[in-house]
Design a protein around this motif. Structure first.
Motif, PDB file in Angstrom:
ATOM      1  N   PRO A 119      44.071 -59.604  67.391  1.00 29.13           N
ATOM      2  CA  PRO A 119      43.783 -59.188  66.004  1.00 29.13           C
ATOM      3  C   PRO A 119      42.289 -58.993  65.742  1.00 29.13           C
ATOM      4  CG  PRO A 119      44.394 -61.510  66.089  1.00 29.13           C
ATOM      5  CD  PRO A 119      44.692 -60.932  67.437  1.00 29.13           C
ATOM      6  N   GLY A 120      41.449 -59.774  66.430  1.00 26.74           N
ATOM      7  CA  GLY A 120      40.013 -59.638  66.227  1.00 26.74           C
ATOM      8  C   GLY A 120      39.496 -58.271  66.625  1.00 26.74           C
ATOM      9  N   ARG A 121      40.080 -57.709  67.668  1.00 30.08           N
ATOM     10  CA  ARG A 121      39.660 -56.389  68.150  1.00 30.08           C
ATOM     11  C   ARG A 121      39.918 -55.324  67.083  1.00 30.08           C
ATOM     12  NH1 ARG A 121      41.962 -53.593  73.730  1.00 30.08           N
ATOM     13  NH2 ARG A 121      40.857 -51.607  73.534  1.00 30.08           N
ATOM     14  N   LEU A 122      41.071 -55.399  66.435  1.00 28.65           N
ATOM     15  CA  LEU A 122      41.416 -54.447  65.373  1.00 28.65           C
ATOM     16  C   LEU A 122      40.416 -54.535  64.235  1.00 28.65           C
ATOM     17  CD1 LEU A 122      43.272 -52.523  63.728  1.00 28.65           C
ATOM     18  CD2 LEU A 122      44.554 -54.569  63.027  1.00 28.65           C
ATOM     19  N   HIS A 123      40.119 -55.762  63.790  1.00 29.96           N
ATOM     20  CA  HIS A 123      39.246 -55.926  62.634  1.00 29.96           C
ATOM     21  C   HIS A 123      37.795 -55.588  62.947  1.00 29.96           C
ATOM     22  CE1 HIS A 123      41.980 -57.393  59.551  1.00 29.96           C
ATOM     23  NE2 HIS A 123      42.651 -57.958  60.529  1.00 29.96           N
ATOM     24  N   GLU A 125      36.954 -53.128  64.859  1.00 30.78           N
ATOM     25  CA  GLU A 125      36.937 -51.671  64.748  1.00 30.78           C
ATOM     26  C   GLU A 125      36.883 -51.257  63.277  1.00 30.78           C
ATOM     27  OE1 GLU A 125      37.151 -47.560  65.300  1.00 30.78           O
ATOM     28  OE2 GLU A 125      36.446 -49.214  66.541  1.00 30.78           O
ATOM     29  N   ILE A 126      37.631 -51.972  62.422  1.00 32.52           N
ATOM     30  CA  ILE A 126      37.589 -51.691  60.990  1.00 32.52           C
ATOM     31  C   ILE A 126      36.177 -51.921  60.458  1.00 32.52           C
ATOM     32  CG2 ILE A 126      38.420 -52.440  58.727  1.00 32.52           C
ATOM     33  CD1 ILE A 126      41.086 -53.136  60.113  1.00 32.52           C
ATOM     34  N   CYS A 127      35.546 -53.001  60.908  1.00 31.93           N
ATOM     35  CA  CYS A 127      34.184 -53.293  60.472  1.00 31.93           C
ATOM     36  C   CYS A 127      33.222 -52.182  60.890  1.00 31.93           C
ATOM     37  CB  CYS A 127      33.725 -54.630  61.054  1.00 31.93           C
ATOM     38  SG  CYS A 127      34.545 -56.051  60.334  1.00 31.93           S
ATOM     39  N   ARG A 128      33.406 -51.645  62.085  1.00 32.63           N
ATOM     40  CA  ARG A 128      32.538 -50.562  62.542  1.00 32.63           C
ATOM     41  C   ARG A 128      32.675 -49.358  61.619  1.00 32.63           C
ATOM     42  NH1 ARG A 128      32.818 -45.952  64.898  1.00 32.63           N
ATOM     43  NH2 ARG A 128      35.088 -46.045  65.163  1.00 32.63           N
ATOM     44  N   ARG A 129      33.906 -49.011  61.287  1.00 32.67           N
ATOM     45  CA  ARG A 129      34.142 -47.869  60.420  1.00 32.67           C
ATOM     46  C   ARG A 129      33.637 -48.152  59.003  1.00 32.67           C
ATOM     47  NH1 ARG A 129      40.150 -45.622  61.338  1.00 32.67           N
ATOM     48  NH2 ARG A 129      39.358 -44.152  59.783  1.00 32.67           N
ATOM     49  N   THR A 130      33.741 -49.396  58.577  1.00 33.33           N
ATOM     50  CA  THR A 130      33.255 -49.768  57.259  1.00 33.33           C
ATOM     51  C   THR A 130      31.755 -49.576  57.154  1.00 33.33           C
ATOM     52  OG1 THR A 130      35.029 -51.356  56.895  1.00 33.33           O
ATOM     53  CG2 THR A 130      33.044 -51.693  55.638  1.00 33.33           C
ATOM     54  N   CYS A 131      31.029 -49.966  58.189  1.00 33.21           N
ATOM     55  CA  CYS A 131      29.573 -49.806  58.172  1.00 33.21           C
ATOM     56  C   CYS A 131      29.200 -48.328  58.076  1.00 33.21           C
ATOM     57  CB  CYS A 131      28.953 -50.445  59.404  1.00 33.21           C
ATOM     58  SG  CYS A 131      29.027 -52.249  59.392  1.00 33.21           S
ATOM     59  N   GLU A 132      29.938 -47.469  58.764  1.00 33.91           N
ATOM     60  CA  GLU A 132      29.691 -46.031  58.672  1.00 33.91           C
ATOM     61  C   GLU A 132      29.951 -45.542  57.250  1.00 33.91           C
ATOM     62  OE1 GLU A 132      32.219 -44.263  61.561  1.00 33.91           O
ATOM     63  OE2 GLU A 132      31.045 -44.963  63.289  1.00 33.91           O
ATOM     64  N   ASN A 307      36.234 -70.418  61.213  1.00 32.15           N
ATOM     65  CA  ASN A 307      35.578 -71.182  60.165  1.00 32.15           C
ATOM     66  C   ASN A 307      34.791 -72.363  60.718  1.00 32.15           C
ATOM     67  OD1 ASN A 307      36.207 -70.262  57.248  1.00 32.15           O
ATOM     68  ND2 ASN A 307      38.128 -69.962  58.340  1.00 32.15           N
ATOM     69  N   VAL A 308      35.056 -72.701  61.976  1.00 32.09           N
ATOM     70  CA  VAL A 308      34.246 -73.701  62.667  1.00 32.09           C
ATOM     71  C   VAL A 308      33.084 -73.024  63.372  1.00 32.09           C
ATOM     72  CG1 VAL A 308      34.235 -75.449  64.470  1.00 32.09           C
ATOM     73  CG2 VAL A 308      36.224 -75.219  62.964  1.00 32.09           C
ATOM     74  N   TYR A 309      33.365 -71.850  63.953  1.00 30.88           N
ATOM     75  CA  TYR A 309      32.342 -71.090  64.684  1.00 30.88           C
ATOM     76  C   TYR A 309      32.390 -69.653  64.170  1.00 30.88           C
ATOM     77  CZ  TYR A 309      29.692 -69.104  68.580  1.00 30.88           C
ATOM     78  OH  TYR A 309      28.757 -68.445  69.339  1.00 30.88           O
ATOM     79  N   GLU A 310      31.551 -69.345  63.185  1.00 29.80           N
ATOM     80  CA  GLU A 310      31.621 -68.080  62.444  1.00 29.80           C
ATOM     81  C   GLU A 310      31.590 -66.832  63.314  1.00 29.80           C
ATOM     82  OE1 GLU A 310      29.420 -65.741  58.733  1.00 29.80           O
ATOM     83  OE2 GLU A 310      28.428 -67.404  59.747  1.00 29.80           O
ATOM     84  N   PRO A 311      30.830 -66.769  64.420  1.00 34.41           N
ATOM     85  CA  PRO A 311      30.773 -65.530  65.204  1.00 34.41           C
ATOM     86  C   PRO A 311      32.131 -65.040  65.715  1.00 34.41           C
ATOM     87  CG  PRO A 311      28.939 -66.936  65.799  1.00 34.41           C
ATOM     88  CD  PRO A 311      29.824 -67.754  64.891  1.00 34.41           C
ATOM     89  N   LEU A 312      33.153 -65.896  65.698  1.00 34.64           N
ATOM     90  CA  LEU A 312      34.478 -65.442  66.120  1.00 34.64           C
ATOM     91  C   LEU A 312      35.066 -64.429  65.148  1.00 34.64           C
ATOM     92  CD1 LEU A 312      36.176 -68.735  67.382  1.00 34.64           C
ATOM     93  CD2 LEU A 312      35.403 -66.795  68.756  1.00 34.64           C
ATOM     94  N   LEU A 313      34.646 -64.492  63.863  1.00 38.35           N
ATOM     95  CA  LEU A 313      35.160 -63.573  62.851  1.00 38.35           C
ATOM     96  C   LEU A 313      34.300 -62.316  62.803  1.00 38.35           C
ATOM     97  CD1 LEU A 313      35.917 -66.060  59.931  1.00 38.35           C
ATOM     98  CD2 LEU A 313      37.574 -64.958  61.451  1.00 38.35           C
ATOM     99  N   PRO A 314      34.889 -61.182  62.378  1.00 39.12           N
ATOM    100  CA  PRO A 314      34.074 -59.971  62.221  1.00 39.12           C
ATOM    101  C   PRO A 314      32.907 -60.236  61.288  1.00 39.12           C
ATOM    102  CG  PRO A 314      36.400 -59.426  62.091  1.00 39.12           C
ATOM    103  CD  PRO A 314      36.305 -60.924  62.109  1.00 39.12           C
ATOM    104  N   PRO A 315      31.743 -59.657  61.536  1.00 43.21           N
ATOM    105  CA  PRO A 315      30.547 -59.973  60.760  1.00 43.21           C
ATOM    106  C   PRO A 315      30.552 -59.392  59.356  1.00 43.21           C
ATOM    107  CG  PRO A 315      30.098 -58.230  62.334  1.00 43.21           C
ATOM    108  CD  PRO A 315      31.482 -58.720  62.637  1.00 43.21           C
ATOM    109  N   PHE A 316      31.419 -58.450  59.078  1.00 42.73           N
ATOM    110  CA  PHE A 316      31.417 -57.768  57.791  1.00 42.73           C
ATOM    111  C   PHE A 316      32.810 -57.225  57.540  1.00 42.73           C
ATOM    112  CE2 PHE A 316      31.126 -53.884  55.328  1.00 42.73           C
ATOM    113  CZ  PHE A 316      30.382 -54.307  54.242  1.00 42.73           C
ATOM    114  N   HIS A 317      33.234 -57.222  56.282  1.00 39.68           N
ATOM    115  CA  HIS A 317      34.567 -56.685  56.027  1.00 39.68           C
ATOM    116  C   HIS A 317      34.654 -56.090  54.639  1.00 39.68           C
ATOM    117  CE1 HIS A 317      38.496 -56.284  57.825  1.00 39.68           C
ATOM    118  NE2 HIS A 317      39.020 -56.438  56.644  1.00 39.68           N
ATOM    119  N   ASN A 318      35.343 -54.980  54.530  1.00 42.30           N
ATOM    120  CA  ASN A 318      35.551 -54.313  53.253  1.00 42.30           C
ATOM    121  C   ASN A 318      37.044 -54.019  53.138  1.00 42.30           C
ATOM    122  OD1 ASN A 318      35.315 -52.864  50.915  1.00 42.30           O
ATOM    123  ND2 ASN A 318      34.567 -51.015  51.891  1.00 42.30           N
ATOM    124  N   LEU A 319      37.696 -54.581  52.132  1.00 40.63           N
ATOM    125  CA  LEU A 319      39.149 -54.565  52.087  1.00 40.63           C
ATOM    126  C   LEU A 319      39.749 -53.204  51.765  1.00 40.63           C
ATOM    127  CD1 LEU A 319      39.844 -57.964  50.271  1.00 40.63           C
ATOM    128  CD2 LEU A 319      39.585 -57.506  52.689  1.00 40.63           C
TER     129      LEU A 319
END
Length: 389
Positions: A119-123, A125-132, A307-319
């Motif tokens: 699931p992290g891989r999908l999100h 990619e979403i973050c990459r598109r969000t930044c664009e 939530n213990v180690y933040e870098p595991l989550l995508p760095p940015f997200h836009n719903l």
């Protein structure tokens, strides 16, 4: 020109209302349970929002290209399946039978396996598109899209007269934090709600603090009459540029607004500017978890570890983006992101999470706020604190 625009707005409003009524009819015929109905209604509102605000169309005059643009499974195949289900439901009605449902794409089965296992891989990619997306959008685009959606909002109000008026658990969560910050019900504080809509949160506050002096900052004049009827002084202001004097407010609150700014730090600076020394604030918005968590059990483990180690989550997200072509911002915040936003101006601020609904199936909803590894798994996040004396 104004009469032509007004006439078109009326046409869009009537068409949106008809779509909602058809959805209600078909969902009853299909005997959907309340959760299914709620999920699909949310998708319908997103689809209508895109068509009305961007294309000035409704489902009755949308083209197959319009539908396919919205159907693009940018959030993954789970989201895609929901959208297909909505179109199939609406297509049962003779008036919308022309709606085309997208056919399965090549490699879809393999994609489903990848999305389930990683699931992290999908999100990411979403973050990459969000930044664009963020590189191309301006705050003016966001405001224009919001104003362009007024026909939909009016239709929603006609279809569901109590929308925006229902009691919200976020209101109670805000009150809890204000009490923790020393709220005195016997005083008469100046209270500002940024993006107050119809003033629901202010009306909840005044139940506990009857002498409060209420101000509501709301971009759309459509709400101002209702606010004045409720004894709230309306201010037509954008959340990042408030038309309010410096050091004038004892309390600033806001729910479900900060996530709609391209630069949320603008709102944080404005809160600091308008608060009196010693004044308090509480701001709430959706947690990133509200997009990450789904029926995939891997997402629960991923979020708990993140939530213990933040870098595991995508760095940015836009719903929203790139869920739809709608030019609107909708952040999902982690606790750490809100801390980084507020702490430079409010060093003693705190962040809490609530709405641990996703843990209900594991019977952990009640204990989650007290268990460190679960404390960050809420679906709603609140920043609160005090301005230095």
């Amino acid at each position: 020109m104004g009469s032509v625009e007004g006439s078109n707005d009326q046409r869009l409003q009537e068409a949106c209302l008809k779509c909602m009524q058809l959805f209600q009819l078909e969902s009853e015929v299909a005997k959907l349970n309340p959760r299914e109905t709620s999920v699909l209604m949310w998708q319908l509102m997103q689809l209508l929002h895109c068509l009305v605000a961007i294309k000035r169309k409704t489902l009755f005059d949308a083209t197959s290209e319009d539908i396919n643009e919205w159907l693009d499974p940018a959030l993954g195949l789970v989201e895609h399946d929901r959208r297909i289900q909505l179109l199939e439901l609406l297509g049962r009605n003779e008036g919308l039978s022309r709606l085309q449902v997208g056919s399965p794409r090549p490699g879809e089965k393999l994609r489903r396996v990848k999305e389930f296992l990683f699931p992290g891989r999908l999100h990411r990619e979403i973050c990459r598109r969000t930044c664009e997306f963020f590189e191309s959008i301006k705050q003016e685009d966001i405001i224009a899209a919001e104003r362009g959606a007024l026909p939909l909002y009016r239709a929603m109000r006609e279809f569901m007269p109590s929308i925006g008026e229902e009691e919200s658990d976020s209101d109670e969560e805000v009150l809890k934090r204000l009490y923790r910050l020393g709220l005195n019900p016997d005083k008469a504080p100046a209270v500002l709600d940024i993006g107050c809509s119809h003033g629901r949160l202010l009306m909840r506050i005044v139940k506990d603090v009857p002498h409060a002096r209420l101000t509501g900052a709301e971009l759309s004049e459509w709400y101002h009459g209702k606010l004045m009827d409720r004894g709230i002084v309306p201010i037509q202001s954008h959340a990042g540029d408030l038309d309010i004097e410096d050091n004038s407010q004892d309390i600033v609150v806001s729910t479900d607004v900060i996530e709609h700014l391209k630069d949320p730090s603008e709102m944080v600076r404005e809160i600091h500017r308008v608060l009196k020394p010693g004044g308090v604030f509480c701001v709430g918005g959706p947690a990133a978890n509200s997009s990450f968590i789904n029926n995939n059990p891997f997402t629960y483990l991923w979020i708990a570890l993140g939530n213990v180690y933040e870098p595991l989550l995508p760095p940015f997200h836009n719903l929203y983006a790139p869920m739809t072509p709608l030019k609107i911002v909708h952040y999902g915040f982690t606790r750490q992101q809100l801390e980084r936003l507020f702490r430079p101006l409010f060093p003693s601020m705190k962040v809490d999470m609530c709405r641990f609904y996703a843990l209900k199936k594991f019977r952990l909803e009640g204990v989650a706020p007290r268990v460190p590894v679960l404390r960050g798994m809420g679906l709603y996040v609140l920043a609160f604190g005090r301005k230095s004396e």
